[in-house]
Design a protein around this motif. Structure first.
Motif, short mmCIF file in Angstrom:
data_model
loop_
_atom_site.label_atom_id
_atom_site.label_comp_id
_atom_site.label_asym_id
_atom_site.label_seq_id
_atom_site.Cartn_x
_atom_site.Cartn_y
_atom_site.Cartn_z
N ARG A 37 0.83 -1.20 0.00
CA ARG A 37 0.00 0.00 0.00
C ARG A 37 0.88 1.26 0.00
N LEU A 47 -6.22 2.27 -5.27
CA LEU A 47 -6.46 0.83 -5.18
C LEU A 47 -7.94 0.55 -5.10
N GLU A 49 -10.59 -3.04 -4.80
CA GLU A 49 -10.64 -4.16 -3.85
C GLU A 49 -9.35 -4.97 -3.93
N GLU A 50 -8.71 -5.18 -2.75
CA GLU A 50 -7.46 -5.92 -2.70
C GLU A 50 -7.74 -7.42 -2.71
N ARG A 51 -6.80 -8.18 -3.33
CA ARG A 51 -6.98 -9.64 -3.43
C ARG A 51 -5.74 -10.39 -2.93
N THR A 57 -5.00 -7.05 -8.32
CA THR A 57 -5.68 -5.88 -7.76
C THR A 57 -5.80 -4.81 -8.85
N ASP A 58 -7.02 -4.36 -9.07
CA ASP A 58 -7.25 -3.30 -10.06
C ASP A 58 -6.83 -1.96 -9.47
N ARG A 70 -0.24 -7.37 -9.29
CA ARG A 70 -0.17 -8.26 -8.14
C ARG A 70 0.80 -7.69 -7.12
#
Length: 445
Positions: A37, A47, A49-51, A57-58, A70
């Motif tokens: 972050r 950012l 939604e984080e994955r 992550t878009d 990523r």
């Protein structure tokens, strides 16, 4: 036994439970995500939604470019995407300068070629940010293009932007090359297509030239005929063998590593391998070569029904000494009629005469029936004319007052019933005889 159980118990008690491992890993994962972050804030990314570490992550960069990244790709190397922290990690931002430069080249090329460009809302599939333009060339061709299409793979501006015009230019270049090759090799165009040409070389071998690809246009060259290339290799083999006093009996090229039937000046028949030419005749002593080879001082012309091809054939050639051994070999092949034999030629004269006659026959369009020195019997007249022409150009030699026609030579020569060599009276069938040549050579010493 009791001691083993106690040891196993102690080892088992020291191993954490699976839930403990996940708990400890979660601490590290959260720390890595905090670093991710921080890196995104430094790049001014927004950012969504984080994955997690390995999920996509878009994100949206400060300029507004949307893409996916990523967290692990950012954290696993000190220079993510090969770029330092002060450089933009967004690919579209990195390529902005390149895209602008390509756009300038595109507009310059379009202006030079009179192409109308209309920008669209699309971008090309490369992801670099090139805008797609609807274009129309001066010839009315409609197409779509981008700045990436305005440069070659070398980075230079393209010669022709319109793909239809470029293809037409490539076709024109290919057909022009075909025309030049056909003219140079005396070939014949059999049939033309939209993107190809069927060609027959002067020896009758068929081939197709394709102009719709780079490889096809590169194949348009004078040595396009593989069969003729083999004939050239065979001719080179024959010439190299003559330097060693060897005559190649084979009728065609086989392979560089395969034996070809041959006979040395001593009469030994053997298999001559082109790759091992320097070994010479295996039956002759090594000292026979390297200057001890008898010079070619005989020029002859024989004819008859060639047993190898079944055609009436004339064969000009050279030999050494009296030439009787070589002429007897021709007689065994059916070439029993001897139309010409000149002996005692100075060193190099027979080879020069042979080359002059063969080149002259090639210029006249005569094609060999086998090998490079066997021709249709109808070429006999030209052979005799070429011999006379060559001798006429030699200094110190004068022609006979009467030149006998080839028909008279035919009348003077009749094929015998048995395989033997028939001699022709030099004074009645040859413009120059051996005495003329020897006298001229003696006067020039």
């Amino acid at each position: 036994m009791i001691a083993d159980n106690e040891r196993e118990t102690r080892m088992t008690s020291n191993q954490p439970e699976p839930s403990d491992v996940s708990t400890e890993a979660a601490v590290h994962i959260n720390a890595l995500m905090d670093l991710f972050r921080q890196a995104c804030r430094r790049q001014a990314w927004t950012l969504d939604e984080e994955r997690g570490l390995v999920g996509w992550t878009d994100v949206t960069c400060s300029v507004g470019h949307e893409f996916a990244v990523r967290a692990w790709d950012v954290l696993s190397t000190p220079r993510p995407f090969g770029m330092g922290p002060n450089k933009p990690w967004c690919m579209k931002c990195r390529n902005a300068g390149w895209v602008a430069e390509c756009l300038a080249v595109l507009k310059s090329v379009a202006k030079t070629e009179g192409i109308e460009l209309t920008a669209t809302d699309e971008q090309d599939e490369s992801g670099d940010g090139h805008v797609v333009f609807a274009a129309k060339c001066s010839k009315g061709h409609h197409f779509k293009t981008t700045g990436a299409n305005a440069r070659t793979w070398r980075g230079e501006p393209v010669d022709t932007l319109c793909p239809d015009c470029r293809k037409a230019a490539e076709y024109a270049e290919g057909f022009a090359k075909v025309e030049a090759v056909v003219r140079e090799t005396r070939s014949t165009v059999v049939k033309e297509y939209r993107n190809a040409v069927d060609v027959r070389c002067r020896r009758g071998h068929s081939h197709s030239f394709y102009v719709d690809s780079w490889d096809g246009r590169q194949a348009i060259r004078p040595d396009f005929c593989g069969t003729c290339n083999k004939l050239a290799k065979f001719e080179e083999l024959s010439e190299r063998a003559k330097d060693l006093g060897i005559t190649v009996l084979e009728s065609q090229w086989i392979a560089a590593s395969r034996p070809h039937r041959a006979v040395c000046f001593a009469g030994h028949e053997f298999g001559l391998i082109p790759n091992k030419m320097k070994r010479g005749c295996p039956q002759c002593p090594p000292g026979m070569y390297g200057g001890a080879v008898p010079p070619h001082d005989v020029y002859y012309v024989v004819g008859g029904l060639d047993t190898a091809t079944g055609e009436d054939t004339v064969k000009p050639g050279i030999s050494s000494g009296s030439g009787s051994n070589r002429l007897r070999q021709h007689a065994e092949d059916g070439l029993t009629a001897q139309h010409l034999r000149i002996t005692g030629l100075p060193v190099g004269m027979a080879r020069a005469l042979e080359r002059f006659v063969l080149d002259g026959l090639d210029t006249e369009g005569w094609l060999s029936t086998r090998g490079v020195e066997y021709f249709p019997l109808a070429a006999l007249h030209d052979v005799m004319d070429l011999v006379g022409e060559w001798f006429t150009d030699q200094p110190g030699l004068s022609s006979r007052p009467v030149v006998v026609d080839v028909d008279d030579v035919y009348d003077a020569v009749e094929a015998p019933a048995v395989h033997d060599v028939v001699d022709v009276d030099v004074d009645t069938a040859v413009i120059f005889d051996s005495d003329d040549v020897r006298a001229n050579a003696a006067s020039m010493r």
